[in-house]
Design an enzyme around this catalytic site. Structure first.
Site, short mmCIF file in Angstrom:
data_model
loop_
_atom_site.label_atom_id
_atom_site.label_comp_id
_atom_site.label_asym_id
_atom_site.label_seq_id
_atom_site.Cartn_x
_atom_site.Cartn_y
_atom_site.Cartn_z
N GLU A 1 0.83 -1.20 0.00
CA GLU A 1 0.00 0.00 0.00
C GLU A 1 0.87 1.26 0.00
OE1 GLU A 1 -3.99 1.87 2.06
OE2 GLU A 1 -2.83 0.38 3.18
N GLU B 1 -13.16 1.76 2.14
CA GLU B 1 -12.52 1.95 3.44
C GLU B 1 -12.96 3.29 4.02
OE1 GLU B 1 -8.09 1.11 4.93
OE2 GLU B 1 -8.23 2.90 3.68
#
Length: 294
Positions: free
Chosen positions: A147, A241
């Site tokens: 990420e 998210e």
């Protein structure tokens, strides 16, 4: 196959077995086909039971995490690097044992605001650690996705271009990028251009608004993001998210500076996100088809 997923922190702080099982159930009820869990310590959870629950509900599990400072593989301290490699190896095994298909997050450094610049030696140590972890992950049938996050959560990979350089340095095709619109809107000059540049090296994609709340309530130009994803033919998982002090893990709250309620009720947030993402995908695909005919 592209699946739409949701982060478990929309439903639960993630500290209990019951909470994780409930998150799986609620995700399935809202039509999500995958769920993201934070790092699961095998000694605290019944991984076999979670795996069975996941299979029964047809909700695929993915896991993300960040390394602590004492296990920072981008350090020049050999003990910290060794401890980090061990933690990553344990995480790969946990993902495998839970029936998960991916390990992502900040795997290449500590998840923290650094007070120093990264070093060439630290970069090299991290590259080696990730290359070794990728070999373990491939054997375990687990995707490894790194990420790219903002400057306040790592000093190593803040842009897709840095991420591309890093995965090239690993020399391992099993390593892909995990991009996140929340982080990208801070660090990328052009979100759509970054998506197109990364192309088929994107292995996982987070949809998150600029304020961590409801999609469409922030500053992100979602049409351009979805147009870029459609243009590159992105067909891997997309996960919504969102974090709020209403439901949050204490450690994550400190690391990600979650200090306020961006929402208070999980169910309408999850329902809105699915509707929003499905709509934006459909619109982007229609525009793409129209452009091809033009």
């Amino acid at each position: 196959m592209r699946r739409l997923g949701i982060h478990s922190f929309v439903w639960t702080g993630g500290q209990t077995q019951e909470g994780l099982e409930r998150a799986l159930e609620q995700s399935a009820e809202h039509g999500y086909r995958c769920i993201e869990f934070a790092y699961l310590r095998p000694e605290l959870f019944d991984l076999d039971r979670l795996a069975r629950k996941s299979q029964d509900l047809d909700v695929q599990i993915g896991v993300t995490m960040g390394l602590p400072l004492d296990k920072d593989v981008s350090s020049e301290d050999p003990d910290a690097v060794a401890a980090g490699k061990a933690m990553l190896a344990d995480a790969v095994r946990a993902v495998r044992d839970i029936g998960g298909d991916k390990l992502g997050g900040i795997l290449y450094s500590a998840h923290t605001k650094y007070n120093r610049q990264p070093t060439a030696g630290g970069w090299a140590n991290s590259v080696q650690a990730i290359a070794e972890t990728a070999e373990l992950a491939e054997k375990a049938g687990v995707d490894l996705v790194l990420e790219v996050v903002n400057r306040f959560e790592t000093n190593l990979l803040n842009t897709a271009a840095q991420g591309m350089k890093f995965i090239a340095d690993t020399g391992n095709d099993h390593v892909r990028l995990h991009l996140d619109t929340f982080h990208m809107q801070m660090e990328e000059a052009n979100l759509a251009a970054a998506i197109r540049m990364a192309g088929d090296k994107i292995g996982y994609f987070h949809i998150g608004e600029s304020n961590r709340g409801y999609l469409g309530d922030g500053t992100i130009d979602w049409d351009r993001v979805f147009d870029a994803l459609a243009e590159i033919g992105y067909d891997r998982d997309v996960v919504f998210e969102s974090f709020s002090t209403a439901v949050v893990d204490e450690g994550l709250s400190l690391a990600c500076a979650i200090w306020r309620d961006t929402w208070t009720d999980s169910a309408p947030l999850a329902a809105h996100a699915k509707q929003f993402i499905d709509l934006k995908w459909a619109e982007a695909l229609r525009r793409q088809a129209t452009n091809r005919r033009a």
